[in-house]
Design a protein around this motif. Structure first.
Motif, PDB file in Angstrom:
ATOM      1  N   ASP A 271      22.878  79.410  57.727  1.00  0.00           N
ATOM      2  CA  ASP A 271      23.115  81.523  57.369  1.00  0.00           C
ATOM      3  C   ASP A 271      21.375  80.807  56.738  1.00  0.00           C
ATOM      4  OD1 ASP A 271      25.433  80.641  58.180  1.00  0.00           O
ATOM      5  OD2 ASP A 271      26.234  79.842  56.014  1.00  0.00           O
TER       6      ASP A 271
ATOM      7  N   ARG B 235      24.944  71.180  53.743  1.00  0.00           N
ATOM      8  CA  ARG B 235      25.531  72.750  53.298  1.00  0.00           C
ATOM      9  C   ARG B 235      26.248  72.755  52.196  1.00  0.00           C
ATOM     10  NH1 ARG B 235      28.918  70.667  58.516  1.00  0.00           N
ATOM     11  NH2 ARG B 235      27.381  71.855  59.466  1.00  0.00           N
TER      12      ARG B 235
ATOM     13  N   ARG C  44      26.361  86.149  56.834  1.00  0.00           N
ATOM     14  CA  ARG C  44      26.935  85.245  55.880  1.00  0.00           C
ATOM     15  C   ARG C  44      26.624  85.325  54.194  1.00  0.00           C
ATOM     16  NH1 ARG C  44      30.510  82.136  55.723  1.00  0.00           N
ATOM     17  NH2 ARG C  44      28.889  80.403  55.355  1.00  0.00           N
ATOM     18  N   VAL C  45      24.816  85.906  54.210  1.00  0.00           N
ATOM     19  CA  VAL C  45      23.998  85.815  53.368  1.00  0.00           C
ATOM     20  C   VAL C  45      23.585  87.475  53.029  1.00  0.00           C
ATOM     21  CG1 VAL C  45      24.009  83.230  52.689  1.00  0.00           C
ATOM     22  CG2 VAL C  45      22.284  85.003  53.785  1.00  0.00           C
TER      23      VAL C  45
ATOM     24  N   THR D 290      31.927  74.538  49.242  1.00  0.00           N
ATOM     25  CA  THR D 290      32.807  76.230  48.438  1.00  0.00           C
ATOM     26  C   THR D 290      33.726  74.728  47.896  1.00  0.00           C
ATOM     27  OG1 THR D 290      34.528  76.438  50.209  1.00  0.00           O
ATOM     28  CG2 THR D 290      32.171  77.638  50.325  1.00  0.00           C
TER      29      THR D 290
ATOM     30  N   TYR E  22      25.451  84.549  47.968  1.00  0.00           N
ATOM     31  CA  TYR E  22      26.531  84.178  49.684  1.00  0.00           C
ATOM     32  C   TYR E  22      27.444  83.621  48.457  1.00  0.00           C
ATOM     33  CZ  TYR E  22      25.952  79.456  46.830  1.00  0.00           C
ATOM     34  OH  TYR E  22      26.581  78.289  46.214  1.00  0.00           O
ATOM     35  N   ASP E  23      29.112  83.902  49.833  1.00  0.00           N
ATOM     36  CA  ASP E  23      29.975  83.826  49.391  1.00  0.00           C
ATOM     37  C   ASP E  23      30.693  84.556  47.815  1.00  0.00           C
ATOM     38  OD1 ASP E  23      33.505  82.472  48.832  1.00  0.00           O
ATOM     39  OD2 ASP E  23      32.266  80.891  47.047  1.00  0.00           O
TER      40      ASP E  23
ATOM     41  N   ASP F 180      32.002  77.531  53.145  1.00  0.00           N
ATOM     42  CA  ASP F 180      30.688  76.804  53.184  1.00  0.00           C
ATOM     43  C   ASP F 180      28.987  77.471  53.590  1.00  0.00           C
ATOM     44  OD1 ASP F 180      32.255  74.650  52.163  1.00  0.00           O
ATOM     45  OD2 ASP F 180      32.620  73.580  54.259  1.00  0.00           O
ATOM     46  N   LEU F 181      28.374  77.090  53.211  1.00  0.00           N
ATOM     47  CA  LEU F 181      26.725  77.459  53.073  1.00  0.00           C
ATOM     48  C   LEU F 181      25.582  76.996  54.034  1.00  0.00           C
ATOM     49  CD1 LEU F 181      24.496  80.144  52.525  1.00  0.00           C
ATOM     50  CD2 LEU F 181      23.637  79.411  50.862  1.00  0.00           C
ATOM     51  N   SER F 182      24.637  76.732  54.916  1.00  0.00           N
ATOM     52  CA  SER F 182      24.508  76.192  55.401  1.00  0.00           C
ATOM     53  C   SER F 182      22.573  76.378  55.170  1.00  0.00           C
ATOM     54  CB  SER F 182      24.577  75.433  56.792  1.00  0.00           C
ATOM     55  OG  SER F 182      24.247  76.723  57.468  1.00  0.00           O
TER      56      SER F 182
END
Length: 815
Positions: free
Chosen positions: A520, A792, A590-591, A795, A646-647, A485-487
């Protein structure tokens, strides 16, 4: 929006009536404005036929809080048509916020001597027209013609009557029985016609001794005049005798102000008339002169009836101004009974209020108007709907506890047509303890009703009920349920600069780590340059950001990286010299920030395709700015655009904003309803620029671009600005609208819990959780005046229908 901590309430500091509208049509001022010593009064009829005071005089005023040495200075006088100046040399100092008296030639008549002068000359001044200059040298003015206000060493100049030697336009012509006195709060606008009015001669020396021509006998002749306070107030918003001089108006002193340039006292007539629409109270404005009266004194006040507008678009406060003379009759009198506050349901009617009859049983603003200047009281227990501002001892309560409550004790602002009529501002004259939203103010708060710029009507409390803290808790973000998950968060950190105290950095850093859960990507608003408001051309903010990143690491957070663009000096608004801007912090573990060169203060970033037929897009410069040359961004912050991955290799475009402030909009209590939202024009232009950029991202990506638009938009979710920015919700989704109505706020102003900060997302972002993290706006002990917000991005949510964990929700809980 500008911080309430930076604003100052203009506390009954009388400017000339209609100054704001008058100045818009006058010629440009002739010289630099004087911010310290000015000419405050001139009188040339001394000892002439009909005069009471024996001598001509010139009075100076020190507008500052420190003494000013005038040794080596002079005052100089010339006739209306003459070019020859006569000079009187000055010596000594003018005390802080004090006066300085220069006595000139006597006439053959008069019965009243001036106070002991601080300087003495022998110049016979004209009673009708002439020119007086304050000069920071003892050299006669020669050869300046009718432009002496711009001559070397001229500090201030007053041309009165039939003379062309003036600052912009002449002050009124005088007579044997009138003097020219600087109006209101002694503000110098370099326009003699605005700055001065004619009235009863009155002179004060450095010792504070005052002689006034309207009170030569002092308290030995305590005869009340024929005019009462209710005659002055009248049955409307504007006094029926505005501009007239009134003599020996009786009243009981109910409150006193002895600091600043808006000193004076309130008085109330204990013998009310039979008209319920006429107020029995009034403020007696004395400028920088401290009143010698105390609460409970019975007095007779002499002055000029004025209408003071504390802000553009505001209503007017009826008061006594000009030269004030007060006769004290007795002390220790019982105060008039306070009127219990009882607000009707509706806040106001529409249209020009001053042209309409008062209806106090129907409208709150009308109820307040008929009690202007009077003692009022809040008899019942009430709830605080703003935190106590302990710097200025301000707080807001609601007299209608069931009206639009938030879950945490505030009052939600739902729309332009619902201003929340139960709100009342209180200023505790004897101080107020720290307390948060939802606390209880016990009944018994009593004081006088004033009208000021930001809060409109305000209860100046001489007695404040006890405050019981309500136990409000700060909030935090729950840990993510999935690692991918990206915040992304937005936080206005309120003018953060490298030279701020370490404690501010530490507390903001703790909020990032503990309350926001180490987002993030963090978009910051109001990052100042390295030396803050020192206005010396510095624009870099690397020291400010480095200090913040270090504080976050010390608090247990990651080692953030950052990107931003330095503005051109003095072009982006905010506190002068501060050069505020937006900054991206991001966690490189994270990114990934996609850097592309070319972004600077003046270069626009654009959306490009990898190939003409491809939906794969990128920014020409990252970080970059959106069309910085557009007039939409004049003296305002330009959006900061960045491209992130990201991800794995998912692309995310983030646009950080800080739109034009609402400062300058007419207040909710404006004289014309609904209030004019003056600043909205520029924000609409800014919204159009960002919307067009997002549309370009969307079109060129075939709708696939993931876009987050966030920051301090300085406008409400129901505003035309948000409708324009989101293209009525078709281009971007306003996440604050996904919360229950009573939870839609991130800021508290004028007692209204409201939305200025936003996170908006493109439709391509499917699964998310979102919330406002309430850690500041409702608390007396604030790190910033804004609450941060967080999204958030979840994913595994790019499928339809959305899995249960992908459905919108809030990750925010109480700590």
């Amino acid at each position: 929006m500008a911080s309430p901590r930076l604003r100052r309430l203009i506390m009954a500091a009388s400017l000339p009536p209609l100054l704001a509208t008058t100045m818009a049509t006058l010629p440009t001022p002739a010289n630099a404005l004087s911010a310290d010593v000015v000419i405050s009064a001139v009188y040339g009829g001394g000892g002439n036929s009909g005069a009471t005071i024996k001598n001509d005089f010139i009075e100076l005023a020190n507008l500052t809080g420190s003494p000013v040495n005038v040794s080596g200075w002079s005052v100089q006088y010339a006739s209306a048509a003459g070019a020859v100046f006569q000079m009187t040399n000055l010596s000594g100092s003018i005390p802080a916020n004090g006066r300085y008296l220069v006595q000139q030639a006597p006439g053959a008549g008069g019965t009243l001597s001036l106070p002991t002068p601080d300087a003495t000359g022998s110049i016979p001044m004209s009673a009708t027209s002439g020119v007086v200059a304050l000069v920071t040298a003892q050299i006669p003015l020669v050869g300046c013609g009718t432009s002496c206000s711009t001559a070397p060493n001229v500090k201030d100049l007053v041309g009165y009557g039939a003379t062309a030697n003036v600052e912009t336009l002449a002050a009124p012509g005088l007579t044997n029985t009138t003097a020219a006195a600087r109006s209101g709060a002694m503000i110098d606008t370099d326009n003699n016609s605005v700055d001065f009015t004619s009235g009863v001669p009155k002179a004060t020396n450095t010792a504070g001794t005052t002689v006034s021509a309207d009170n030569p006998g002092g308290p030995t002749d305590p005869t009340p005049g024929s005019v009462r306070i209710h005659d002055i107030q009248g049955a409307g918003r504007i006094s029926p005798i505005v501009g007239q001089n009134v003599t020996n108006v009786p009243g009981i002193v109910t409150a006193v102000r002895t600091t600043g340039n808006a000193r004076g006292y309130w008085m109330q007539d204990p013998s009310a008339d039979a008209d319920p629409l006429t107020s029995e109270g009034i403020f007696v404005f004395m400028g920088s002169t401290s009143p010698s009266v105390v609460i409970g004194d019975s007095v007779l006040a002499t002055g000029r009836v004025t209408e003071f507008r504390p802000a553009t678009g505001s209503q007017a406060l009826t008061e006594l101004g000009g030269p004030i003379s007060t006769i004290k009759l007795s002390s220790g009198n019982a105060l008039p009974a306070a009127v219990p506050v009882a607000f009707p349901d509706a806040f106001t009617k529409s249209g020009a209020l001053e042209a309409q009859p008062l209806e106090p049983s129907s409208y709150v603003l009308d109820w307040l108007e008929i009690h202007e200047g009077m003692r009022i009281s809040v008899a019942q227990d009430t709830r605080l709907i703003s935190p106590v501002n302990t710097e200025f001892d301000e707080l807001w309560v609601t007299l209608k506890p069931a009206q639009n409550p938030t879950p945490r004790g505030g009052v939600i602002y739902k729309g332009y047509d619902d201003q929340n009529s139960g709100r009342l501002m209180i200023l505790a004259l004897n101080g107020a303890p720290a307390a948060n939203v939802g606390s209880t103010l016990a009944g018994g708060t009593t004081g006088v009703l004033d009208y000021q710029s930001f809060g409109g009507y305000v209860l100046l409390a001489t007695e404040l009920g006890a405050i019981t803290e309500g136990g409000l808790k700060r909030q935090k973000v729950l840990p993510p349920k999935k690692q991918g998950d990206l915040s992304v968060a937005t936080y206005n950190v309120e003018n953060l600069a490298a030279n701020n105290p370490d404690e501010k950095f530490a507390r903001l850093a703790e909020a990032v780590v503990d309350a926001l859960g180490k987002p993030d990507i963090l978009a910051l608003e109001e990052i100042q340059d390295n030396n803050g408001t020192t206005n010396n051309g510095v624009v870099a903010a690397d020291q400010t950001v480095a200090k913040f990143i270090a504080a976050i690491q010390t608090a247990g957070g990651p080692v953030y990286d950052w990107r931003s663009i330095d503005p051109n000096d003095g072009t982006d608004g905010g506190a002068p010299g501060g050069n505020i801007r937006q900054v991206f912090l991001f966690n490189p573990a994270r990114v990934t920030f996609v850097d592309r060169p070319g972004g600077d203060a003046n270069t626009a970033t654009t959306v490009l395709r990898e190939r003409p037929t491809s939906n794969q897009i990128y920014l020409s410069a990252s970080p970059g700015r959106i069309n910085p040359g557009s007039g939409a961004w004049s003296t305002s912050r330009k959006p900061l655009v960045g491209e992130f991955l990201y991800d794995g290799n998912k692309q995310l475009f983030v646009i950080a904003n800080h739109f034009n402030s609402k400062g300058g909009d007419h207040p909710l209590t404006a004289a014309v309803q609904p209030p004019n939202r003056v600043t909205e024009v520029q924000r609409l232009q800014q919204a159009g620029e960002v919307r067009d950029f997002v549309q370009d991202l969307t079109t060129k990506s075939g709708g696939a671009a993931r876009v987050v638009v966030l920051g301090d938009i300085n406008d409400y979710q129901f505003s035309p600005v948000l409708q324009t920015l989101t293209d009525n919700g078709t281009l971007l989704k306003t996440l604050i609208d996904t919360l229950p109505v009573e939870e839609r706020y991130s800021y508290v102003f004028d007692g209204n819990s409201q939305v200025l900060d936003h996170i908006l997302i493109s439709p391509s972002i499917k699964g998310y959780s979102y919330g406002v993290v309430h850690i500041n706006a409702e608390f007396s002990d604030q790190d910033s005046d804004h609450d941060p917000q967080i999204i958030r991005i979840l994913t595994g949510c790019n499928i339809d229908p959305l899995p249960a964990r992908c459905l919108p929700g809030s990750p925010v809980v109480d700590q």
